[in-house]
Design an enzyme around this catalytic site. Sequence first.
Site, PDB file in Angstrom:
ATOM      1  N   CYS A  42       2.169  -8.759  -5.643  1.00  8.37           N
ATOM      2  CA  CYS A  42       3.033  -9.699  -6.375  1.00  8.37           C
ATOM      3  C   CYS A  42       2.186 -10.522  -7.342  1.00  8.37           C
ATOM      4  CB  CYS A  42       3.778 -10.619  -5.410  1.00  8.37           C
ATOM      5  SG  CYS A  42       5.220  -9.869  -4.618  1.00  8.37           S
ATOM      6  N   GLY A 101      -1.264   4.512   7.107  1.00  5.51           N
ATOM      7  CA  GLY A 101      -2.463   4.049   6.409  1.00  5.51           C
ATOM      8  C   GLY A 101      -2.207   2.993   5.356  1.00  5.51           C
ATOM      9  N   HIS A 160       3.128  -4.230   0.098  1.00  7.12           N
ATOM     10  CA  HIS A 160       4.030  -4.218  -1.067  1.00  7.12           C
ATOM     11  C   HIS A 160       4.052  -2.761  -1.498  1.00  7.12           C
ATOM     12  CE1 HIS A 160       5.345  -6.243  -5.083  1.00  7.12           C
ATOM     13  NE2 HIS A 160       5.455  -4.919  -5.244  1.00  7.12           N
ATOM     14  N   HIS A 204       3.806   0.802  -2.834  1.00  7.14           N
ATOM     15  CA  HIS A 204       3.050   1.298  -3.997  1.00  7.14           C
ATOM     16  C   HIS A 204       2.868   2.796  -3.889  1.00  7.14           C
ATOM     17  CE1 HIS A 204       0.257  -0.009  -0.834  1.00  7.14           C
ATOM     18  NE2 HIS A 204      -0.500   1.026  -1.168  1.00  7.14           N
TER      19      HIS A 204
HETATM   20  P1  AMP Z   1      -2.828   1.544   0.815  1.00  8.05           P
HETATM   21  O1  AMP Z   1      -3.991   1.755   1.730  1.00  8.05           O
HETATM   22  O2  AMP Z   1      -1.982   2.768   0.593  1.00  8.05           O
HETATM   23  O3  AMP Z   1      -2.022   0.333   1.212  1.00  8.05           O
HETATM   24  O4  AMP Z   1      -3.458   1.281  -0.602  1.00  8.05           O
HETATM   25  C1  AMP Z   1      -3.852   0.023  -1.062  1.00  8.05           C
HETATM   26  C2  AMP Z   1      -4.693   0.280  -2.268  1.00  8.05           C
HETATM   27  O5  AMP Z   1      -4.763  -0.912  -3.012  1.00  8.05           O
HETATM   28  C3  AMP Z   1      -6.138   0.707  -1.967  1.00  8.05           C
HETATM   29  O6  AMP Z   1      -6.373   1.973  -2.576  1.00  8.05           O
HETATM   30  C4  AMP Z   1      -6.968  -0.399  -2.591  1.00  8.05           C
HETATM   31  O7  AMP Z   1      -8.154   0.086  -3.174  1.00  8.05           O
HETATM   32  C5  AMP Z   1      -6.018  -0.959  -3.624  1.00  8.05           C
HETATM   33  N1  AMP Z   1      -6.240  -2.356  -3.993  1.00  8.05           N
HETATM   34  C6  AMP Z   1      -6.357  -3.411  -3.164  1.00  8.05           C
HETATM   35  N2  AMP Z   1      -6.499  -4.547  -3.870  1.00  8.05           N
HETATM   36  C7  AMP Z   1      -6.440  -4.197  -5.180  1.00  8.05           C
HETATM   37  C8  AMP Z   1      -6.519  -4.909  -6.404  1.00  8.05           C
HETATM   38  N3  AMP Z   1      -6.677  -6.237  -6.446  1.00  8.05           N
HETATM   39  N4  AMP Z   1      -6.443  -4.222  -7.563  1.00  8.05           N
HETATM   40  C9  AMP Z   1      -6.278  -2.888  -7.549  1.00  8.05           C
HETATM   41  N5  AMP Z   1      -6.183  -2.148  -6.429  1.00  8.05           N
HETATM   42  C10 AMP Z   1      -6.275  -2.793  -5.258  1.00  8.05           C
HETATM   43 ZN    ZN Z   2       4.575  -8.300  -3.076  1.00  3.79          ZN
END
Ligand code: AMP
Ligand code: ZN
Length: 112
Positions: free
Chosen positions: A6, A91, A96, A98
Amino acid sequence: MDCIFCKIANKEIPSQIVYEDDKVIAFKDLDPQAPVHFLVIPKEHIKSADELNAENCAVIGRIFEVIPQIAKELGLENGYRIVNNCGEDGGQTVGHIHFHVLGGRLLAWPPG
Ligand code: AMP
Ligand code: ZN
């Protein structure tokens, strides 16, 4: 709400944005697992795929509409993978919803 995605959508923390419209934003993953690795999210906070329903799921169609456009712009002519990690066993580490888009190399299957 203390949600990092967010905050990215609201530009409260910086990210490398690759696409944005009124409903969706896409940005490069901080810890890329492939030469091209970006995340596509709805600007609306939805916790995970497990929380989708008839009221909030239209944005997922928008996300799948824009992914091919971004993929083309980033040179993924040879294909790519779209991944949604849902919940603890899936995992998911950021609460949020994605969609990861990974490409630029041959990806192994099945995942671990
Ligand atoms: P998941 O494990 O599927 O929840 O993926 C979360 C992803 O968010 C991981 O691949 C992280 O490297 C990525 N991530 C976490 N914080 C950030 C951020 N500030 N900017 C970009 N990617 C992020
Ligand atoms: Zn959010």
